[in-house]
Motif scaffolding. Structure first.
Motif, mmCIF file in Angstrom:
data_model
loop_
_atom_site.group_PDB
_atom_site.id
_atom_site.type_symbol
_atom_site.label_atom_id
_atom_site.label_comp_id
_atom_site.label_asym_id
_atom_site.label_seq_id
_atom_site.Cartn_x
_atom_site.Cartn_y
_atom_site.Cartn_z
ATOM 1 N N ILE A 8 30.708 -8.470 32.562
ATOM 2 C CA ILE A 8 29.361 -8.136 33.021
ATOM 3 C C ILE A 8 28.578 -7.526 31.862
ATOM 4 N N ALA A 9 27.527 -8.211 31.425
ATOM 5 C CA ALA A 9 26.617 -7.639 30.438
ATOM 6 C C ALA A 9 25.724 -6.636 31.154
ATOM 7 N N MET A 10 25.811 -5.373 30.778
ATOM 8 C CA MET A 10 25.084 -4.307 31.452
ATOM 9 C C MET A 10 24.009 -3.759 30.526
ATOM 10 N N ASN A 11 22.766 -4.121 30.775
ATOM 11 C CA ASN A 11 21.647 -3.770 29.922
ATOM 12 C C ASN A 11 20.885 -2.591 30.527
ATOM 13 N N GLY A 12 20.759 -1.519 29.767
ATOM 14 C CA GLY A 12 20.018 -0.358 30.243
ATOM 15 C C GLY A 12 20.879 0.752 30.796
ATOM 16 N N VAL A 13 22.177 0.728 30.524
ATOM 17 C CA VAL A 13 23.074 1.731 31.104
ATOM 18 C C VAL A 13 23.116 3.027 30.303
ATOM 19 N N THR A 14 22.301 3.142 29.255
ATOM 20 C CA THR A 14 22.165 4.431 28.598
ATOM 21 C C THR A 14 21.161 5.311 29.345
ATOM 22 N N GLY A 15 20.426 4.727 30.271
ATOM 23 C CA GLY A 15 19.518 5.498 31.107
ATOM 24 C C GLY A 15 20.260 6.172 32.251
ATOM 25 N N ARG A 16 19.587 7.116 32.911
ATOM 26 C CA ARG A 16 20.226 7.944 33.942
ATOM 27 C C ARG A 16 20.808 7.107 35.080
ATOM 28 N N GLY A 18 21.236 3.738 35.376
ATOM 29 C CA GLY A 18 22.175 2.716 34.933
ATOM 30 C C GLY A 18 23.529 3.291 34.569
ATOM 31 N N HIS A 19 23.511 4.466 33.923
ATOM 32 C CA HIS A 19 24.772 5.087 33.518
ATOM 33 C C HIS A 19 25.515 5.684 34.700
ATOM 34 N N ARG A 20 24.818 6.528 35.460
ATOM 35 C CA ARG A 20 25.501 7.304 36.496
ATOM 36 C C ARG A 20 25.928 6.453 37.688
ATOM 37 N N GLN A 21 24.976 5.713 38.251
ATOM 38 C CA GLN A 21 25.281 4.996 39.493
ATOM 39 C C GLN A 21 25.956 3.647 39.264
ATOM 40 N N HIS A 22 25.514 2.919 38.228
ATOM 41 C CA HIS A 22 26.026 1.557 38.065
ATOM 42 C C HIS A 22 27.271 1.486 37.178
ATOM 43 N N LEU A 23 27.245 2.146 36.032
ATOM 44 C CA LEU A 23 28.419 2.086 35.164
ATOM 45 C C LEU A 23 29.538 2.979 35.697
ATOM 46 N N VAL A 24 29.253 4.277 35.851
ATOM 47 C CA VAL A 24 30.317 5.237 36.166
ATOM 48 C C VAL A 24 30.764 5.125 37.624
ATOM 49 N N ARG A 25 29.824 5.214 38.555
ATOM 50 C CA ARG A 25 30.196 5.303 39.962
ATOM 51 C C ARG A 25 30.421 3.952 40.631
ATOM 52 N N GLN A 90 16.965 -1.792 32.829
ATOM 53 C CA GLN A 90 15.982 -1.368 31.839
ATOM 54 C C GLN A 90 14.723 -0.836 32.521
ATOM 55 N N VAL A 91 13.759 -0.438 31.687
ATOM 56 C CA VAL A 91 12.437 -0.132 32.218
ATOM 57 C C VAL A 91 11.859 -1.416 32.809
ATOM 58 N N THR A 92 11.023 -1.264 33.822
ATOM 59 C CA THR A 92 10.513 -2.420 34.558
ATOM 60 C C THR A 92 9.793 -3.409 33.657
ATOM 61 N N SER A 93 9.035 -2.912 32.695
ATOM 62 C CA SER A 93 8.229 -3.796 31.857
ATOM 63 C C SER A 93 9.061 -4.765 31.024
ATOM 64 N N ALA A 94 10.328 -4.448 30.791
ATOM 65 C CA ALA A 94 11.188 -5.318 29.980
ATOM 66 C C ALA A 94 12.053 -6.245 30.819
ATOM 67 N N ARG A 95 11.995 -6.103 32.122
ATOM 68 C CA ARG A 95 12.998 -6.743 32.979
ATOM 69 C C ARG A 95 12.800 -8.251 33.135
ATOM 70 N N GLN A 96 11.591 -8.694 33.414
ATOM 71 C CA GLN A 96 11.387 -10.107 33.730
ATOM 72 C C GLN A 96 11.814 -11.011 32.580
ATOM 73 N N GLU A 97 11.426 -10.646 31.364
ATOM 74 C CA GLU A 97 11.780 -11.475 30.217
ATOM 75 C C GLU A 97 13.296 -11.557 30.039
ATOM 76 N N GLN A 183 12.524 16.034 35.679
ATOM 77 C CA GLN A 183 13.728 15.341 36.140
ATOM 78 C C GLN A 183 13.614 13.822 36.023
ATOM 79 N N ARG A 184 12.442 13.324 35.694
ATOM 80 C CA ARG A 184 12.227 11.887 35.572
ATOM 81 C C ARG A 184 11.616 11.603 34.202
ATOM 82 N N PRO A 185 11.829 10.398 33.655
ATOM 83 C CA PRO A 185 11.277 10.068 32.341
ATOM 84 C C PRO A 185 9.751 9.980 32.369
#
Length: 383
Positions: A8-16, A18-25, A90-97, A183-185
């Protein structure tokens, strides 16, 4: 027992998230339990390939969790035939591409929402995935949480009778960033970067309402930017150009009306950060992320309005707790398991890019409603 690796290529998991809920948990939690047992003698073993733009952050994350594979070259990862699934947080603006490139590379796609910054783009993704024959899913985590699963149980069991209304309260105080760290970016509060609470939360409300009560047929919304100035991650002040609160009314197929307030500028006086009250002819319920309380028609006290006499009852004590009756796993992990089974065995799965497009559509129409000051019909979405 046969072990089958799914990369699974996981893009954006350095963010809160992506890291906490998707990668770790989710993914690492599946590895900790020995993989995903499919019940047919096969165990799926998820192998994450971390993808992102910041090399130092990826390397540190991989080392922290003992992972071997990471890359800053998305095209090279997508060109790797051993990679089965592309995941985007990722951030929404980068997602579609990025999702478009993944689909064109023949990868199955699982993604956070919103799936695009606009409805046309979100629908284009759904149509492209359908045309290319890849399997695709969109995170719809709220309906996998214990409180809403209990609420769904009540709906399916006919507890409410005819559902009349849904009232939702969501939000909390996000610190401005000057005297306490936010608490949010900061991009969440800049419209030019894809921020705003409507874009963030209306896709959630669409699938919650759609899955539990019926399709949204109209929206009327009022938005506000209550805090016009905030401070970013470097302590620098900036203008908040995106909405930080939204007050929405949604008509549902079948006649029920939903009212949902969403705010990052509200102090919490609820049991949970989000609560939904559902009222029907036969009973009512209040559900949060974990708990759910009910009051049946037969046990509803007789309320009498008398402002000259102190309230003699504790109204919350008149409600009954809905039991768990089962073990509830992490909601993100539960949906990951269903998607992985869908990819491997083709099991039914309807939380797809078309469902994601419905969420983007509702956000877009909500913003339009607020700008034009009127109720707007929500057309059905189809490929």
């Amino acid at each position: 027992m046969t072990r089958k690796t799914v990369r699974i290529a996981m893009n954006g998991v350095t963010g809160r998230m992506g890291h906490r809920q998707h990668l770790v948990r989710s993914i690492l939690a599946l590895r900790d339990q020995g993989g995903l047992d499919l019940g047919d003698g096969t165990v799926l073993w998820p192998e994450p390939v971390l993808v992102g733009r910041r090399e130092h952050a990826l390397r540190a994350l991989a080392e922290r969790h003992g992972l071997e594979h990471w890359s800053t070259d998305l095209d090279a990862v997508l060109a790797d035939p051993s990679v089965d699934i592309y995941f985007d947080a990722q951030v929404t603006s980068a997602r579609q591409e990025a999702i478009t490139r993944a689909i064109e590379a023949g990868k199955h796609v699982y993604t956070e929402k919103p799936t695009a910054t606009g409805f046309d783009g979100a629908l284009a993704l759904a149509r492209l995935a359908h045309a290319r024959g890849v399997r695709h899913g969109v995170v719809q985590d709220k309906i996998f949480l214990p409180g809403l699963r209990k609420l769904k149980r009540l709906v399916d069991g006919g507890f409410f009778g005819r559902i009349l209304s849904v009232r939702g309260e969501f939000g909390y105080w996000v610190f401005e960033g000057d005297w306490q760290q936010a608490q949010r970016p900061s991009w969440n509060y800049r419209a030019e970067d894809g921020g705003g609470i409507v874009v963030d939360m209306f896709p959630h409300w669409e699938y919650v309402l759609h899955e539990l009560f019926g399709r949204v047929t109209s929206v009327q919304a009022l938005t506000a930017t209550h805090l016009p100035q905030r401070w970013d991650e470097n302590g620098k002040p900036y203008d908040a150009t995106a909405d930080d609160a939204a007050y929405g009314i949604f008509e549902l197929d079948g006649g029920a009306v939903a009212q949902i307030n969403s705010s990052w500028a509200v102090r919490v006086n609820r049991d949970e950060l989000v609560e939904f009250q559902v009222d029907g002819t036969e009973g009512s319920a209040v559900a949060g992320l974990r708990t759910c309380r009910v009051q049946h028609r037969s046990t509803t006290p007789r309320a009498v309005w008398d402002p000259d006499v102190p309230a003699g009852e504790v109204f919350r004590d008149q409600w009954q707790e809905v039991p768990d009756n089962t073990l509830f796993d992490n909601g993100f992990k539960a949906q990951w398991e269903l998607f992985l089974k869908h990819v491997h065995a083709g099991t039914p799965y309807h939380w797809d890019l078309l469902a994601g497009a419905r969420g983007v559509q509702l956000a877009e129409l909500g913003l339009r409603s607020a700008a034009e000051g009127r109720r707007i019909a929500v057309p059905e979405v189809a490929l």
